[in-house]
Design a protein around this motif. Sequence first.
Motif, PDB file in Angstrom:
ATOM      1  N   LYS A   1       8.849   2.260   6.126  1.00  0.00           N
ATOM      2  CA  LYS A   1       8.527   1.517   4.905  1.00  0.00           C
ATOM      3  C   LYS A   1       9.799   1.387   4.321  1.00  0.00           C
ATOM      4  O   LYS A   1       9.871   0.392   3.433  1.00  0.00           O
ATOM      5  CB  LYS A   1       7.268   2.225   4.211  1.00  0.00           C
TER       6      LYS A   1
ATOM      7  N   LYS B   1       4.686   7.016  -0.871  1.00  0.00           N
ATOM      8  CA  LYS B   1       4.425   6.686   0.434  1.00  0.00           C
ATOM      9  C   LYS B   1       5.260   7.637   1.465  1.00  0.00           C
ATOM     10  O   LYS B   1       6.536   7.799   1.243  1.00  0.00           O
ATOM     11  CB  LYS B   1       4.434   5.463   0.893  1.00  0.00           C
TER      12      LYS B   1
ATOM     13  N   GLY C   1      -4.270   3.835   4.418  1.00  0.00           N
ATOM     14  CA  GLY C   1      -4.148   4.555   3.001  1.00  0.00           C
ATOM     15  C   GLY C   1      -3.807   6.052   3.323  1.00  0.00           C
ATOM     16  O   GLY C   1      -3.661   6.669   2.519  1.00  0.00           O
TER      17      GLY C   1
ATOM     18  N   GLU D   1       6.715   3.859  -5.336  1.00  0.00           N
ATOM     19  CA  GLU D   1       6.792   2.453  -5.719  1.00  0.00           C
ATOM     20  C   GLU D   1       6.009   2.272  -7.240  1.00  0.00           C
ATOM     21  O   GLU D   1       5.225   3.223  -7.412  1.00  0.00           O
ATOM     22  CB  GLU D   1       5.853   1.702  -4.838  1.00  0.00           C
ATOM     23  N   GLU D   2       6.356   1.464  -7.947  1.00  0.00           N
ATOM     24  CA  GLU D   2       5.496   0.985  -9.104  1.00  0.00           C
ATOM     25  C   GLU D   2       4.222   0.650  -8.731  1.00  0.00           C
ATOM     26  O   GLU D   2       3.858   0.277  -7.474  1.00  0.00           O
ATOM     27  CB  GLU D   2       5.927  -0.157  -9.812  1.00  0.00           C
TER      28      GLU D   2
ATOM     29  N   VAL E   1       1.367  -1.532  -8.696  1.00  0.00           N
ATOM     30  CA  VAL E   1       1.209  -2.959  -9.033  1.00  0.00           C
ATOM     31  C   VAL E   1      -0.109  -3.292  -9.543  1.00  0.00           C
ATOM     32  O   VAL E   1      -1.149  -2.711  -9.103  1.00  0.00           O
ATOM     33  CB  VAL E   1       1.633  -3.915  -7.799  1.00  0.00           C
TER      34      VAL E   1
ATOM     35  N   GLU F   1      -5.463  -8.367  -3.264  1.00  0.00           N
ATOM     36  CA  GLU F   1      -4.697  -8.223  -2.151  1.00  0.00           C
ATOM     37  C   GLU F   1      -4.743  -9.544  -1.019  1.00  0.00           C
ATOM     38  O   GLU F   1      -5.806  -9.961  -0.922  1.00  0.00           O
ATOM     39  CB  GLU F   1      -4.865  -6.822  -1.360  1.00  0.00           C
TER      40      GLU F   1
ATOM     41  N   GLU G   1       3.522  -4.663   3.003  1.00  0.00           N
ATOM     42  CA  GLU G   1       3.670  -4.185   4.139  1.00  0.00           C
ATOM     43  C   GLU G   1       3.940  -5.308   5.142  1.00  0.00           C
ATOM     44  O   GLU G   1       3.361  -6.259   5.043  1.00  0.00           O
ATOM     45  CB  GLU G   1       2.051  -3.727   4.611  1.00  0.00           C
TER      46      GLU G   1
HETATM   47  P1  ADP Z   1      -1.243   1.860   4.934  1.00  0.00           P
HETATM   48  O1  ADP Z   1       0.113   1.685   5.570  1.00  0.00           O
HETATM   49  O2  ADP Z   1      -1.830   3.147   4.729  1.00  0.00           O
HETATM   50  O3  ADP Z   1      -2.150   0.675   5.038  1.00  0.00           O
HETATM   51  P2  ADP Z   1      -0.372   0.350   2.258  1.00  0.00           P
HETATM   52  O4  ADP Z   1       0.977   0.699   2.184  1.00  0.00           O
HETATM   53  O5  ADP Z   1      -0.899  -0.855   2.927  1.00  0.00           O
HETATM   54  O6  ADP Z   1      -0.521   2.011   3.276  1.00  0.00           O
HETATM   55  O7  ADP Z   1      -1.419   1.007   1.134  1.00  0.00           O
HETATM   56  C1  ADP Z   1      -2.749   1.021   1.161  1.00  0.00           C
HETATM   57  C2  ADP Z   1      -3.296   0.504   0.013  1.00  0.00           C
HETATM   58  O8  ADP Z   1      -3.008   1.290  -1.127  1.00  0.00           O
HETATM   59  C3  ADP Z   1      -2.936  -0.735  -0.314  1.00  0.00           C
HETATM   60  O9  ADP Z   1      -3.899  -1.842   0.506  1.00  0.00           O
HETATM   61  C4  ADP Z   1      -3.243  -1.033  -1.764  1.00  0.00           C
HETATM   62  O10 ADP Z   1      -4.513  -1.043  -1.970  1.00  0.00           O
HETATM   63  C5  ADP Z   1      -2.822   0.449  -2.231  1.00  0.00           C
HETATM   64  N1  ADP Z   1      -1.315   0.205  -2.505  1.00  0.00           N
HETATM   65  C6  ADP Z   1      -0.400   0.624  -1.840  1.00  0.00           C
HETATM   66  N2  ADP Z   1       0.856   0.204  -2.531  1.00  0.00           N
HETATM   67  C7  ADP Z   1       0.655  -0.091  -3.775  1.00  0.00           C
HETATM   68  C8  ADP Z   1       1.244  -0.229  -4.860  1.00  0.00           C
HETATM   69  N3  ADP Z   1       2.659  -0.452  -4.917  1.00  0.00           N
HETATM   70  N4  ADP Z   1       0.778  -0.324  -6.122  1.00  0.00           N
HETATM   71  C9  ADP Z   1      -0.642  -0.641  -6.071  1.00  0.00           C
HETATM   72  N5  ADP Z   1      -1.389  -0.439  -4.989  1.00  0.00           N
HETATM   73  C10 ADP Z   1      -0.799  -0.003  -3.869  1.00  0.00           C
END
Ligand code: ADP
Length: 390
Positions: free
Chosen positions: A111, A151, A159, A188-189, A191, A196, A275
Amino acid sequence: MSQPQRAPGGFPVVGIIGGGQLARMCAGPAAELGVTLSVLAEAPDASAALVIPSAPVGSHADLAAVLAFARDCDVVTFDHEHVPAPVLAALVAEGMPLHPSPAALVFAQDKVAMRERLTAGGIPVPRWTVARTEAQVEAFGAQTGWPVVVKTPRGGYDGKGVLIADQPADVRDWLSRPETTDTGLLLEERVPFVRELAALIARSPSGQAAAWPVVETVQTDGICTEVLAPAPGIDPALAAQITATALRIAGDLGVTGVLAVELFETPEGGFLVNELAMRPHNSGHWSMDGAVTGQFEQHLRAVLDLPLGDPTPHHPWTVMANVLGGDDEEIYSAYRHVMARDPGAKVHMYGKGVRPGRKIGHVNVSGEDLGDARERAGHAAAYLQGSVRE
Ligand code: ADP
């Protein structure tokens, strides 16, 4: 290792590393196209090994096993992104066509690499940094506000590998892990997204590309539970911009096969890329029943460098509801009720053992009315997972 049984007529063998449900769902389209599949499965009862006759057992991280497996294939692709770089490099050194290539795949494996590359390419992403110390976490939080999303750069899914930190101390355990010294943590901030979205496209080695409509993905506790295709009410200009971005990412990174781009729709009506996944993806399961060409057939066409199929939906709406494992291990007995109640519901089960929260199947319902399709897909999935009884 016994060789895969090739169909007469010059048909190729497509090798898939990993025996999960994505490999399994390629089996139907492969059979229809006359293409032979071979999967390197982690166990004899892996999801794909139950339906694909050529399923040697071996680890995706075992160089010797992967090389022996690949030698019987004409092209190799992946069920997941966890194959280590040295194993990928050895396959390339052997001249094995890999789709996607390791040079592209790294941006779905790591990532931080993905965030760096997209930022450099001017693609909108959440504000981010890499941290190895609590002081760095504190500084980032002070800049973006709390909470901060933390992350692990590699290996996360559904998740797992995502932590919402309200203060620097919440990250202490993760910072003290040995691998953090090496890779750091991605910060990350958080968001404040309104929803989504996901853009799914396929790109072939010749550079042909095809895009399905942008969809909405609904997550519950970090797991995708529902996909609405197309994303309801999306501004056509935003959808076009997102599709163009996904196509640009695929072209810039040299992605071959299916690419899923997961995004956040922002309150201002824009988007940020979250992602990348370079394989058929949960956000595209609806296309198996809802589009002229589904993602599994399209992935096979793309990795074989065949002309791509038409991604156009053949109904106004298709809703996909995931079936998550519950307490009840007996699933088949639910079929009678689900199928009798709704002959239009398309049930897909993965042959996986039931564990609470594990994705074990999904249901697609297409139709003219979004609310109706949601209710029907949701009910069938809930009944299969045992959370409703009537
Ligand atoms: P994975 O690889 O486990 O799927 P993700 O990066 O897709 O991880 O994150 C899983 C979930 O967490 C996302 O679908 C979202 O709902 C939430 N999420 C991830 N990053 C952010 C962010 N920067 N701000 C707000 N919510 C986030």
